[in-house]
Design an enzyme around this catalytic site. Structure first.
Site, PDB file in Angstrom:
ATOM      1  CD  GLN A  82     128.123  -6.187 -33.333  1.00  0.00           C
ATOM      2  OE1 GLN A  82     128.622  -6.378 -32.239  1.00  0.00           O
ATOM      3  NE2 GLN A  82     127.106  -5.351 -33.525  1.00  0.00           N
ATOM      4  CG  ASP A 120     122.292 -13.128 -40.988  1.00  0.00           C
ATOM      5  OD1 ASP A 120     122.899 -12.428 -41.821  1.00  0.00           O
ATOM      6  OD2 ASP A 120     121.621 -12.633 -40.059  1.00  0.00           O
ATOM      7  CG  HIS A 169     130.881 -11.610 -34.170  1.00  0.00           C
ATOM      8  ND1 HIS A 169     129.779 -11.033 -33.564  1.00  0.00           N
ATOM      9  CD2 HIS A 169     131.965 -10.949 -33.680  1.00  0.00           C
ATOM     10  CE1 HIS A 169     130.180 -10.073 -32.748  1.00  0.00           C
ATOM     11  NE2 HIS A 169     131.496  -9.995 -32.804  1.00  0.00           N
ATOM     12  CB  CYS A 225     143.086 -31.534 -39.407  1.00  0.00           C
ATOM     13  SG  CYS A 225     141.419 -31.853 -40.082  1.00  0.00           S
ATOM     14  CB  SER A 259     122.513  -3.391 -27.637  1.00  0.00           C
ATOM     15  OG  SER A 259     123.269  -4.582 -27.485  1.00  0.00           O
ATOM     16  CG  ASN A 267     119.444  -0.704 -31.569  1.00  0.00           C
ATOM     17  OD1 ASN A 267     119.284  -1.650 -32.325  1.00  0.00           O
ATOM     18  ND2 ASN A 267     119.545  -0.850 -30.258  1.00  0.00           N
TER      19      ASN A 267
END
Length: 281
Positions: free
Chosen positions: A112, A115, A130, A141, A230, A254
């Protein structure tokens, strides 16, 4: 029934052992990662341990596309925030996942994050769910350019903003609280259209073919491992729903709670890098 590793001084050691057993039984894993994997590289995350927003929610796609003032504010804050992502380096969690991929052969790693640190650490078969923050696309364009190039254009157009500083925020944003109504936004060099980082903003949709490709891979996997997310955003949580429907076991790693805790066969609340490093050694 979901089993949790209890909070304890050696929680990472216990989590590593539990995750090693999960890997041994489900070697062909579909791995989904979130912002918690990149915090060790100095990139802030969005949510606290309870899945609540730590700061004001990020820019909405519709607002960015329809409101010039929102674009001015976004690109002004980006002058401070983008270099944090551009200069970030893969941390021990990224490196451990790349090593584990080499050992176990993940079916895919869906992130997700925008970077590109998984790729720089050496992970293969990475899906940027993402998008990627290092590229910019024209919404008219479809011209494409590098984020650094657009960053330099904005610096040249707005010398008064170039030297400002602020605390970094997730995904190339920054907590810059200054007036931005006079900020000059760089437009597409080909058609003058709206330039936008090639990422899925909140309120927008992940491209359907990207989701379909990931789900096809999930079908071929032994299980799902979620790390550093999460799962409060449905674009990631959907993979847990499908895994549960298809009878594929889920493990989560997590620091805080996740939206899939009730679906998970193994829920590990432990430091990410410290848990993964022994497995990759």
């Amino acid at each position: 029934m979901c089993s949790e590793v209890p909070a304890a001084p050696q929680v990472a050691t216990l989590a590593s052992k539990a995750l090693a057993e999960f890997l041994a039984h489900h070697p062909r894993l579909f791995v989904l990662t979130g912002a918690g994997v990149s915090t060790g590289s100095g990139i802030p995350d969005y949510r606290d341990h309870n899945g609540q927003w730590k700061r004001r929610p990020p820019v909405q796609h519709q607002a960015f596309m329809t409101d010039a003032a929102v674009r001015q504010r976004y690109w002004a804050r980006s002058l401070v925030g983008w270099p944090v992502i551009r200069n970030a380096q893969p941390n021990a969690a990224h490196q451990a996942l790349a090593a584990l991929d080499g050992q176990w052969g993940f079916t895919t790693l869906v992130t997700q994050n925008v970077d590109r640190l998984h790729q720089r650490a050496g992970s293969q078969r990475v899906v940027d769910l993402h998008g990627r923050a290092d590229e910019v696309v024209c919404m008219g364009c479809q011209w494409r350019g590098s984020r650094d190039q657009v960053h330099r254009w904005c610096e040249d157009l707005n010398p008064a903003f170039a030297g400002l500083s602020a605390a970094p925020a997730p995904d190339g944003d920054a907590d810059l609280e200054v007036a931005t109504e006079h900020f000059e936004v760089a437009d597409c060099p080909c058609c003058g259209g709206i330039l936008k980082p090639d990422v899925v903003f909140f309120g927008d949709f992940v491209p359907g073919e990207r989701v379909a490709t990931a789900l096809d891979t999930l079908r071929q996997s032994d299980g799902l491992l979620v790390i550093g997310s999460s799962l409060m955003v449905y674009s990631g949580f959907r993979f847990c729903r499908y895994s549960s429907e298809w009878g594929k076991p889920i493990a989560t790693l997590n620091l805080g709670r996740t939206r899939a805790d009730e679906l998970a066969a193994l829920s590990l609340r432990a430091p990410i890098a410290e848990t993964l490093i022994p497995l990759a050694g």
